[in-house]
Design a protein around this motif. Structure first.
Motif, mmCIF file in Angstrom:
data_model
loop_
_atom_site.group_PDB
_atom_site.id
_atom_site.type_symbol
_atom_site.label_atom_id
_atom_site.label_comp_id
_atom_site.label_asym_id
_atom_site.label_seq_id
_atom_site.Cartn_x
_atom_site.Cartn_y
_atom_site.Cartn_z
ATOM 1 N N SER A 24 0.881 -1.168 0.000
ATOM 2 C CA SER A 24 0.000 0.000 0.000
ATOM 3 C C SER A 24 0.916 1.214 0.000
ATOM 4 O O SER A 24 1.552 1.504 1.010
ATOM 5 N N TYR A 29 3.582 -5.439 3.560
ATOM 6 C CA TYR A 29 3.090 -6.317 4.610
ATOM 7 C C TYR A 29 3.343 -7.750 4.190
ATOM 8 O O TYR A 29 3.208 -8.093 3.015
ATOM 9 N N ASP A 82 2.550 2.418 11.462
ATOM 10 C CA ASP A 82 1.574 2.505 12.539
ATOM 11 C C ASP A 82 1.146 1.104 12.993
ATOM 12 O O ASP A 82 0.524 0.367 12.219
ATOM 13 N N GLU A 84 -1.237 0.119 14.876
ATOM 14 C CA GLU A 84 -2.686 -0.093 14.827
ATOM 15 C C GLU A 84 -3.152 -0.453 13.414
ATOM 16 O O GLU A 84 -4.093 -1.224 13.253
ATOM 17 N N ASN A 85 -2.499 0.079 12.393
ATOM 18 C CA ASN A 85 -2.828 -0.297 11.013
ATOM 19 C C ASN A 85 -2.486 -1.763 10.755
ATOM 20 O O ASN A 85 -3.258 -2.489 10.127
ATOM 21 N N ALA A 88 -5.042 -3.908 12.583
ATOM 22 C CA ALA A 88 -6.337 -3.860 11.880
ATOM 23 C C ALA A 88 -6.303 -4.705 10.613
ATOM 24 O O ALA A 88 -7.284 -5.389 10.285
ATOM 25 N N LEU A 89 -5.195 -4.694 9.895
ATOM 26 C CA LEU A 89 -5.086 -5.512 8.687
ATOM 27 C C LEU A 89 -5.074 -6.999 9.029
ATOM 28 O O LEU A 89 -5.657 -7.813 8.313
#
Length: 102
Positions: A24, A29, A82, A84-85, A88-89
């Motif tokens: 992204s 990732y 981040d 938290e990202n 969340a993913l």
């Protein structure tokens, strides 16, 4: 905004594993899936529950690692930036377990 960048079959810790890479923008990732047990992992920095899953969260420098169990498959999702990202993913990547399995 996240796209599949590639993947392959590999080995991780002596286990056959599937490896998938997502991107992204400049972020990358990595997702691993292999037959294994979350019980084999060291104690995590944090545990979160989301849906039917328990996620074990580890941090190393700017990298966040999230592990969860899907039946006999141990899943690991890693990314930097981040935390938290990344978490969340991992939540979004987790699939509902088959009926009668945890």
């Amino acid at each position: 905004g996240i796209v599949l960048a590639g993947g392959d079959a590999s080995t991780l810790g002596g286990h056959r594993a599937a490896r998938t890479v997502y991107r992204s923008g400049d972020a990358r990732y990595l997702c691993w899936m292999l037959v294994g047990s979350i019980a084999e992992l060291p104690p995590p920095a944090e545990i979160r529950r989301h849906g039917d899953f328990e996620f074990r969260i580890y941090r190393h420098g700017t990298t966040t690692l999230v592990f969860w169990q899907e039946g006999e498959v141990l899943c690991a999702f890693a990314g930097s930036g981040d935390p938290e990202n990344v978490i969340a993913l991992a939540f979004a990547k987790a699939m509902a377990p088959a009926a009668g399995r945890t």
